[in-house]
Design a protein around this motif. Structure first.
Motif, PDB file in Angstrom:
ATOM      1  N   PRO A 370       0.823  -1.215   0.000  1.00 17.44           N
ATOM      2  CA  PRO A 370       0.000   0.000   0.000  1.00 17.44           C
ATOM      3  C   PRO A 370       0.858   1.267   0.000  1.00 17.44           C
ATOM      4  CG  PRO A 370      -0.663  -1.496   1.758  1.00 17.44           C
ATOM      5  CD  PRO A 370       0.585  -2.039   1.185  1.00 17.44           C
ATOM      6  N   CYS A 371       0.294   2.320  -0.571  1.00 15.26           N
ATOM      7  CA  CYS A 371       0.956   3.633  -0.556  1.00 15.26           C
ATOM      8  C   CYS A 371       0.983   4.144   0.874  1.00 15.26           C
ATOM      9  CB  CYS A 371       0.179   4.603  -1.436  1.00 15.26           C
ATOM     10  SG  CYS A 371       0.692   6.310  -1.260  1.00 15.26           S
ATOM     11  N   ILE A 372       2.161   4.555   1.335  1.00 11.27           N
ATOM     12  CA  ILE A 372       2.261   5.078   2.710  1.00 11.27           C
ATOM     13  C   ILE A 372       2.380   6.595   2.721  1.00 11.27           C
ATOM     14  CG2 ILE A 372       3.206   2.964   3.719  1.00 11.27           C
ATOM     15  CD1 ILE A 372       5.989   4.320   3.485  1.00 11.27           C
ATOM     16  N   ARG A 373       2.124   7.200   1.568  1.00 10.12           N
ATOM     17  CA  ARG A 373       2.125   8.660   1.443  1.00 10.12           C
ATOM     18  C   ARG A 373       3.447   9.282   1.893  1.00 10.12           C
ATOM     19  NH1 ARG A 373      -2.800   7.253   3.620  1.00 10.12           N
ATOM     20  NH2 ARG A 373      -4.650   7.750   2.372  1.00 10.12           N
ATOM     21  N   CYS A 374       4.540   8.632   1.529  1.00 14.68           N
ATOM     22  CA  CYS A 374       5.839   9.150   1.951  1.00 14.68           C
ATOM     23  C   CYS A 374       6.235  10.375   1.139  1.00 14.68           C
ATOM     24  CB  CYS A 374       6.909   8.074   1.819  1.00 14.68           C
ATOM     25  SG  CYS A 374       7.200   7.558   0.117  1.00 14.68           S
ATOM     26  N   SER A 422       7.046   1.382  -1.849  1.00 14.87           N
ATOM     27  CA  SER A 422       6.022   0.335  -1.849  1.00 14.87           C
ATOM     28  C   SER A 422       5.990  -0.416  -3.177  1.00 14.87           C
ATOM     29  CB  SER A 422       4.646   0.940  -1.566  1.00 14.87           C
ATOM     30  OG  SER A 422       4.615   1.484  -0.279  1.00 14.87           O
TER      31      SER A 422
END
Lengths: 509, 245
Positions: A370-374, A422
């Protein structure tokens, strides 16, 4: 000294360029069979003008351009046309396309060509026509017909001709090799292009990881004793994108949805400049190109001059491909190239590299997490987009927001996917979203068309009804006025007549 | 030979979710060290104990959800959540406070929304907010910093955390108490004379109290930046006067 500007984002993937020994150029053997797609460029396919059984000479026209957005196809060697049929081509879609197949005779007989050395005195329009007839399409990768690029129109005066020798993508050294081995042709070709465009200045931009190419081009410029500026700039991917190199060298940005000519710049690949020189000075059409054969699965990686239409498998054999099991063959580089689906597909005008990596060299990505919005993707994006937002909107199929976030400014360079911790295949999402948007636009156009058609039909039917009504009204009015004039009513008279006839029939049964 | 068909880019960087999370954990180190220097091993115990609970919870929940729990644990995100929460808790907080906070963070903050990447709020802060509303007394019971009181050793720490109520020597007057009870002295004099406001321990108190008074919103965004700011602020008497503290 020119000020070098920086572009937003970018990445520094391992370059791996030494692998294919740039600067060392060999000739690939002429293959027994050449497969020449009629569309090796962006635009309308060329129309075959040879028939099966014809013998052809090298340089002979096989297919003619159809319209402006098209270029002809020439025979790269002598032989016999054995088929004109649909064959697999090197395209991301994996689809087949119409190809002219030539069985070569090994003699390599050529037509005689007539060049123009005094091109400075020639009218640009005739030179553009020669370039079109030579079948030149951008050799950088997009295959845009060069003649079209050279006709930006009177509303777009061109100040600068920019030769883009960046070649920022890892592994590829075809342009590097070309600049080292054909520097004089490059400089003259750039001059011809600038002459055609009436450009004031010529600028050659090369990334600073190619010192040999820089030295050779600099030497060629001094030899020619001409006014050409050579600019070098730090290596970063994707500095070689057209909009990116323009920003790096001029500080100007090409407007969203616009072309470089809008700000007075025409940008060409060095290969295109050399092909132009050969087309004008030697009169030679585009039949060969430099291809980088590289990757650790090849025992003899190298740069070759190969006939267009050479099947990929021949070139890989030439570079001693050794694999068993699964292998990825990439047409282009590791960042933007596509995996070839059939090795019998031929190389074309846009083939700058064939890459055969081993599984350890370019490992397949892990399953996406999943995208972790880094936000690493937004830092890497050279177009200053928000890849993360685009990703969420692409997943939600929110076309309005995708347009709002400028999906179509994405150059699909892959920097975002490269840095994604990711391992999300972001570019794949953007390509799919672009396709969906194009589809729905087409759908909308179609439904608009049919609505217009329906409305036109309605209007026509209404007009016809109205015309009939008017005619009837006119007849009625005429009858009434006649009755008024004669003092008799035609309807009443008709009724009288009918009554009389009936009475007569009853009287004489 | 069979051809592999995959789309570009074919090259990928070395980045992993776990390395991003590892970097966040490393970035908490300076803050953790400062807290430990002022307040003793309480914060460290929070982090270790909370981490264990968090990993166990995450493991159980992902297994229940039919995911591979080892993958979920190995991305280290759960340790980031538990560490951020445990830094924000008072050192020597009772064990059940940590358990409730961590369970809330992992269950209500993260897993009910679908786990990693799908949480609308920072899970650690969800846990923190729930604790602050539910247990305000325990959440504001900060120990006295070094210099004002003895900082407990490991044994005392363990007893304090796991058998709350047996030790009561680690709290002392806070600067706010001092200000409330002060009747005659000017603030400048207090600032230079009272042991609670000067020296090693006094500054520590400032950091904690100031952070709570002034930078709480910042703490939600970046706990480390918030600690760093608190530290700077506490060392600048002019700033203190400007804010009438």
């Amino acid at each position: 000294m020119r000020t070098i500007h920086d572009i937003h984002g970018g990445i520094h993937p391992p370059e791996r360029k030494a692998l294919s020994r740039p600067g060392d150029l060999q000739n690939a053997p002429i293959p027994p069979v050449l497969v020449l797609p009629v569309r090796q460029h962006l635009g309308v396919p060329a129309l075959p003008i040879v028939a099966v059984g014809d013998t052809v000479l090298g340089g002979q026209v096989l297919a003619e351009a159809q319209g402006v957005m098209s270029v002809p196809v020439h025979a790269p060697s002598s032989g016999t046309v054995v088929a004109i049929e649909s064959r697999p081509i090197a395209h991301a879609s994996g689809l087949a396309d119409q190809c002219i197949v030539i069985q070569t005779d090994g003699e390599d007989h050529w037509l005689a060509f007539e060049g123009v050395t005094s091109w400075r005195e020639r009218d640009p329009a005739t030179l553009v026509e020669r370039i079109r007839e030579a079948g030149i399409a951008g050799l950088g990768g997009a295959g845009f017909p060069t003649a079209v690029k050279l006709s930006p129109g009177p509303t777009r005066p061109i100040e600068t001709l920019l030769v883009n020798g960046t070649e920022c993508e890892p592994y590829i050294t075809a342009d590097d090799t070309l600049m080292q081995c054909r520097a004089d042709e490059l400089v003259e070709g750039a001059h011809i292009l600038a002459h055609i465009l009436s450009a004031d200045s010529i600028l050659i931009g090369i990334e600073d990881n190619k010192p040999d190419a820089i030295a050779r081009v600099q030497a060629a410029i001094s030899r020619a004793g001409v006014d050409v500026e050579l600019a070098t700039f730090p290596t970063k991917y994707p500095s070689g994108g057209e909009k990116q190199i323009i920003e790096i060298l001029t500080g100007q940005q090409v407007p969203s949805g616009g072309i470089p000519a809008d700000i007075g710049i025409v940008c060409v690949n060095p290969g295109t400049a050399v092909a132009t020189q050969q087309a004008i000075v030697d009169g030679k059409p585009l039949t060969h190109r430099i291809v980088t054969l590289t990757g650790e699965a090849l025992a003899a990686p190298q740069n070759v001059t190969a006939c267009l239409g050479t099947p990929i498998t021949q070139l890989l054999e030439h570079a001693e491909l050794s694999v068993d099991g699964q292998q990825r063959i990439i047409h282009g580089g590791p960042m933007m190239g596509f995996a070839v689906s059939d090795l019998n597909a031929p190389i074309t005008k846009i083939t700058n590299c064939l890459l055969a990596p081993t599984a350890t060299e370019l490992p397949l990505p892990d399953p996406a997490q999943p995208c972790i919005r880094c936000g690493h993707c937004a830092e890497a994006c050279p177009a200053s987009l928000l890849p993360q937002q685009l990703y969420w909107y692409a997943r939600a199929k929110d076309q309005e927001q995708l347009a709002e976030h400028r999906l179509f400014d994405c150059i699909e360079c892959g920097a975002c996917a490269y840095v994604c911790p990711s391992q999300i295949p972001l570019v794949q999402y953007y390509r799919a979203a672009k396709g969906q948007i194009r589809d729905s636009e087409q759908e909308k156009r179609r439904s608009d068309n049919s609505r217009e058609r329906f409305e036109a039909r309605q209007a026509r039917l209404e007009a016809e009804t109205a015309a009939r009504e008017a005619k009837r009204a006119a007849r009625k009015a005429a009858a009434q006025s006649q009755a008024a004039e004669n003092g008799s009513d035609p309807i009443q008279e008709a009724i009288e007549r009918a009554k009389a006839r009936k009475a007569e029939q009853e009287a004489n049964p | 030979m069979s051809l592999l068909r995959v789309t570009s880019p074919h090259a990928s960087g070395q980045g992993q979710v776990s390395s991003v999370m590892r970097d966040v954990l490393i970035a908490t180190l300076p803050g953790v060290l400062i807290l430990t220097a002022y307040f003793g091993p309480g914060t460290l115990l929070n982090i270790v104990f909370g981490g264990l609970i968090a990993v166990a919870t995450e493991y159980a929940i992902t297994a229940l959800r039919g995911r591979d729990p080892r993958v979920a644990i190995s991305d280290l995100s759960i340790l980031v959540t538990s560490t951020l929460l445990c830094i924000a808790l008072p050192p020597y907080a009772p064990w059940w406070l940590i358990v409730i906070g961590v369970l809330t963070a992992v269950l209500l903050g993260k897993q009910v929304f679908g786990g990693l990447g799908y949480n609308p709020f920072n899970p650690a802060m969800v846990g923190y907010v729930v604790l602050l509303i539910s247990f305000p007394v325990q959440m504001s019971a900060w120990a006295s910093p070094r210099g004002l009181a003895e900082v407990p050793g490991l044994g005392d720490t363990l007893r304090h955390v796991f058998a709350p109520g047996t030790i009561d020597a680690v709290t002392a007057a806070t600067p706010l108490d001092l200000l409330r009870q002060n009747t005659g002295l000017l603030f400048e004099d207090l600032l230079t004379n009272s042991p609670e406001l000067t020296g090693w321990g006094g500054i520590g108190w400032f950091e904690v109290n100031l952070a709570f008074l002034r930078w709480r919103p910042l703490a939600v965004v970046s706990p480390d930046l918030y600690l760093a700011c608190a530290h700077r602020y506490a060392r600048c008497p002019r700033c203190l006067r400007a804010h009438r503290i």
